[in-house]
Design a protein around this motif. Structure first.
Motif, PDB file in Angstrom:
ATOM      1  N   SER A 276      90.845 -36.565  32.594  1.00 17.54           N
ATOM      2  CA  SER A 276      91.863 -37.307  31.837  1.00 17.54           C
ATOM      3  C   SER A 276      91.920 -38.760  32.277  1.00 17.54           C
ATOM      4  O   SER A 276      91.991 -39.681  31.448  1.00 17.54           O
ATOM      5  CB  SER A 276      93.236 -36.651  32.022  1.00 17.54           C
ATOM      6  OG  SER A 276      93.324 -35.432  31.334  1.00 17.54           O
ATOM      7  N   ASN A 279      88.725 -40.628  31.082  1.00 16.01           N
ATOM      8  CA  ASN A 279      88.768 -40.913  29.651  1.00 16.01           C
ATOM      9  C   ASN A 279      89.841 -41.950  29.331  1.00 16.01           C
ATOM     10  O   ASN A 279      89.644 -42.814  28.467  1.00 16.01           O
ATOM     11  CB  ASN A 279      89.031 -39.621  28.868  1.00 16.01           C
ATOM     12  CG  ASN A 279      87.828 -38.701  28.859  1.00 16.01           C
ATOM     13  OD1 ASN A 279      86.697 -39.142  28.723  1.00 16.01           O
ATOM     14  ND2 ASN A 279      88.055 -37.407  29.001  1.00 16.01           N
ATOM     15  N   GLU A 343      98.052 -38.696  27.240  1.00 19.55           N
ATOM     16  CA  GLU A 343      96.784 -38.621  26.500  1.00 19.55           C
ATOM     17  C   GLU A 343      96.995 -38.894  25.019  1.00 19.55           C
ATOM     18  O   GLU A 343      96.237 -39.633  24.393  1.00 19.55           O
ATOM     19  CB  GLU A 343      96.132 -37.242  26.684  1.00 19.55           C
ATOM     20  CG  GLU A 343      95.576 -36.979  28.075  1.00 19.55           C
ATOM     21  CD  GLU A 343      96.590 -36.339  29.001  1.00 19.55           C
ATOM     22  OE1 GLU A 343      96.205 -35.925  30.117  1.00 19.55           O
ATOM     23  OE2 GLU A 343      97.772 -36.258  28.627  1.00 19.55           O
ATOM     24  N   MET A 390      98.880 -40.989  34.052  1.00 25.32           N
ATOM     25  CA  MET A 390      97.848 -39.980  34.317  1.00 25.32           C
ATOM     26  C   MET A 390      97.375 -40.054  35.762  1.00 25.32           C
ATOM     27  O   MET A 390      97.124 -39.023  36.401  1.00 25.32           O
ATOM     28  CB  MET A 390      96.675 -40.160  33.351  1.00 25.32           C
ATOM     29  CG  MET A 390      96.972 -39.679  31.934  1.00 25.32           C
ATOM     30  SD  MET A 390      95.522 -39.735  30.851  1.00 25.32           S
ATOM     31  CE  MET A 390      95.584 -41.426  30.275  1.00 25.32           C
ATOM     32  N   ASP A 394      97.686 -36.839  38.060  1.00 24.74           N
ATOM     33  CA  ASP A 394      96.459 -36.086  38.340  1.00 24.74           C
ATOM     34  C   ASP A 394      95.778 -36.443  39.648  1.00 24.74           C
ATOM     35  O   ASP A 394      94.949 -35.674  40.131  1.00 24.74           O
ATOM     36  CB  ASP A 394      95.446 -36.291  37.205  1.00 24.74           C
ATOM     37  CG  ASP A 394      95.901 -35.666  35.894  1.00 24.74           C
ATOM     38  OD1 ASP A 394      96.919 -34.953  35.897  1.00 24.74           O
ATOM     39  OD2 ASP A 394      95.248 -35.897  34.855  1.00 24.74           O
ATOM     40  N   LEU A 451      90.205 -36.905  25.725  1.00 24.89           N
ATOM     41  CA  LEU A 451      91.658 -37.005  25.814  1.00 24.89           C
ATOM     42  C   LEU A 451      92.353 -35.943  24.967  1.00 24.89           C
ATOM     43  O   LEU A 451      93.338 -35.341  25.401  1.00 24.89           O
ATOM     44  CB  LEU A 451      92.106 -38.401  25.368  1.00 24.89           C
ATOM     45  CG  LEU A 451      91.790 -39.550  26.325  1.00 24.89           C
ATOM     46  CD1 LEU A 451      92.035 -40.888  25.661  1.00 24.89           C
ATOM     47  CD2 LEU A 451      92.616 -39.434  27.603  1.00 24.89           C
ATOM     48  N   ALA A 454      91.977 -32.652  26.766  1.00 24.18           N
ATOM     49  CA  ALA A 454      92.874 -32.566  27.926  1.00 24.18           C
ATOM     50  C   ALA A 454      94.315 -32.342  27.489  1.00 24.18           C
ATOM     51  O   ALA A 454      95.067 -31.601  28.133  1.00 24.18           O
ATOM     52  CB  ALA A 454      92.761 -33.842  28.757  1.00 24.18           C
ATOM     53  N   SER A 459      97.717 -30.378  31.805  1.00 27.09           N
ATOM     54  CA  SER A 459      97.262 -30.804  33.132  1.00 27.09           C
ATOM     55  C   SER A 459      97.395 -29.675  34.144  1.00 27.09           C
ATOM     56  O   SER A 459      98.420 -29.005  34.204  1.00 27.09           O
ATOM     57  CB  SER A 459      98.059 -32.016  33.620  1.00 27.09           C
ATOM     58  OG  SER A 459      97.752 -32.302  34.945  1.00 27.09           O
TER      59      SER A 459
END
Length: 465
Positions: A276, A279, A343, A390, A394, A451, A454, A459
């Motif tokens: 993620s 991207n 995303e 993100m 993440d 994206l 994802a 997530s």
């Protein structure tokens, strides 16, 4: 007796003088207190984020004063047939070396985590010195102007990378990274909007005066950088991140097989930031390339062929105000959204920017170019804040600061590439808007599928506030 009467007579005079002094200071002290309350609200004062917000405002004000001085000297002060070559020389000298320097900044900061305050102060002090050096060069327009301008640009970009790494260290409790970055960015935009007309006013006094103003501003920033809390320089718990795909991830040196710690716990992936984030970074690179492209292409185009019935200054002012307003609105909206579905937001911003660029290519004119500038500023701000969300969600905390520094370096490189394309392209409005659409289409082709996938999967990492 006479001395006593003289003393009594002086009393009302002193009181009147103090009252006048307080009245004159009130607008400034009141404004300063209001700014301090705004920047230090919701725990930002206790965490140190408020100091960083103020420092970023100083950075934006100083940079725009230098920009006003250079634009007036390099861009508007020469005949039309000389302007393009002179601006091309300026941009080539300032950008080409940065292409080589930018990849070094992120890794260098990884190796010097304890010097972040010093690095930010050094970038401010260097620009203060360079502003004085430029003050002598703007009068003559000599070649010595270009290396000094290069130094200003590199220091500004280095500051941006360091600032990206510092923000995660200064988050107040229950304060999202997106909200923090929104506040920092908005402060920079507001300071730029205030300082730009001040710089223009100083320009009427003399071509060097905006640079003197920038020198004073950056000297203040040098002192302010050292008032940031000591935890900015602390690298406790931090490690380096690598922006490579997940399937290429390998255990870090010394981690052992399977990337585990000595106590058997699994280490965070130091060599992967997840699909993620990658991207999202690719999509943001397209937006940043568009920004660089529009700045330089429209600077050339509108200098040679302004909007119908408008001068070059007014035409550039229209697109500049549109871009600044769009960026401010995008920053405010990003703070309000609070990192919801990042995303989906990034995909939507790519689609919006691409659609507007296609429309500008098909119906090239004042309205569509101004609309593209505004949309580019809006989508750039909102997409960047979504990328921040993100990364916060993440990327493990111990590599997050490094990930921010490296991602910002990559985005600066995209800006340079877009600007280079804008310099080289023939001055045809329809062609330029088509190329702008092509940059966004390339970003969409490399990032949208990942994206969307994802967003559908969700997530695997818990969200970190």
């Amino acid at each position: 007796m006479a001395a006593a009467r003289s003393h009594q007579d002086a009393g009302p005079v002193r009181r009147t003088g103090r009252a006048v002094g307080r009245a004159l200071r009130a607008p400034f002290t009141g404004t300063a207190r209001a700014v301090r309350r705004a920047t230090h609200a919701h725990g930002a004062g206790e965490s140190g984020l408020g100091k960083l917000i103020e420092l970023h405002a100083v950075n934006g004000a100083g940079d725009v004063m230098i920009t006003v001085a250079l634009a007036s000297t390099v861009f508007f002060s020469v005949p039309t047939d000389e302007a393009r070559g002179r601006v091309a020389l300026y941009l080539a000298v300032t950008m080409a070396p940065f292409v080589l320097l930018a990849p070094v900044i992120g890794p260098l900061l990884d190796r010097l985590p304890h010097g972040r305050r010093a690095a930010m102060a050094a970038s401010m002090l260097a620009r203060a010195v360079l502003a004085v050096a430029l003050s002598g060069a703007v009068a003559t327009g000599g070649l010595e102007l270009y290396p000094a301008a290069l130094g200003v640009l590199v220091c500004s970009k280095a500051y941006g990378v360091v600032r990206s790494a510092v923000v995660p260290r200064l988050l107040p409790p229950r304060f999202s990274l997106v909200k923090a970055n929104s506040r920092v960015t908005l402060a920079g935009l507001l300071a730029t909007g205030i300082a730009a007309p001040i710089g223009a006013g100083l320009q009427f006094v003399g071509p060097a005066w905006p640079l003197y103003g920038a020198c004073v501003v950056f000297l203040g920033g040098t002192v302010l950088a050292f008032t940031l809390p000591g935890k900015v320089d602390s690298a406790k718990g931090e490690r380096r991140a690598r922006l490579v795909p997940a399937h290429e991830a390998v255990p870090p040196s010394g981690a052992g097989r399977g990337g585990r710690r000595s106590n058997g716990e699994r280490r965070p992936g130091l060599r992967s930031v997840g699909p993620s984030v990658l991207n999202g970074l690719q999509a943001n690179a397209a937006h940043r390339a568009l920004s660089g492209f529009l700045i330089f292409f429209l600077a050339f185009l509108l200098r040679e062929d302004p909007f119908p019935g408008q001068s070059a200054v007014v035409s550039l002012g229209v697109v500049g105000v549109a871009a600044g307003a769009g960026n401010a609105i995008g920053t405010a909206v990003g703070s309000w959204l609070r990192a919801r579905a990042p995303e989906a937001i990034v995909v939507a911003m790519l689609a919006l920017a691409l659609g507007t660029a296609v429309l500008a290519a098909l119906l090239f004119g004042t309205v569509t170019v101004a609309a593209l500038s505004a949309v580019a500023g809006f989508t750039l701000a909102l997409s960047k804040l979504s990328l921040d969300a993100m990364i916060q969600r993440d990327v493990p905390e111990e590599v997050r600061a490094s990930a921010f520094a490296r991602s910002e370096t990559a985005l600066q490189m995209a800006w340079v590439v877009g600007g280079g394309i804008g310099i080289a392209l023939p001055l045809n409005g329809v062609l330029g808007m088509a190329v702008a659409a092509g940059l966004l289409a390339l970003g969409a082709a490399t990032s949208v599928r990942g994206l969307v996938g994802a967003a559908r999967r969700g997530s695997p990492h818990p969200r970190v506030a």
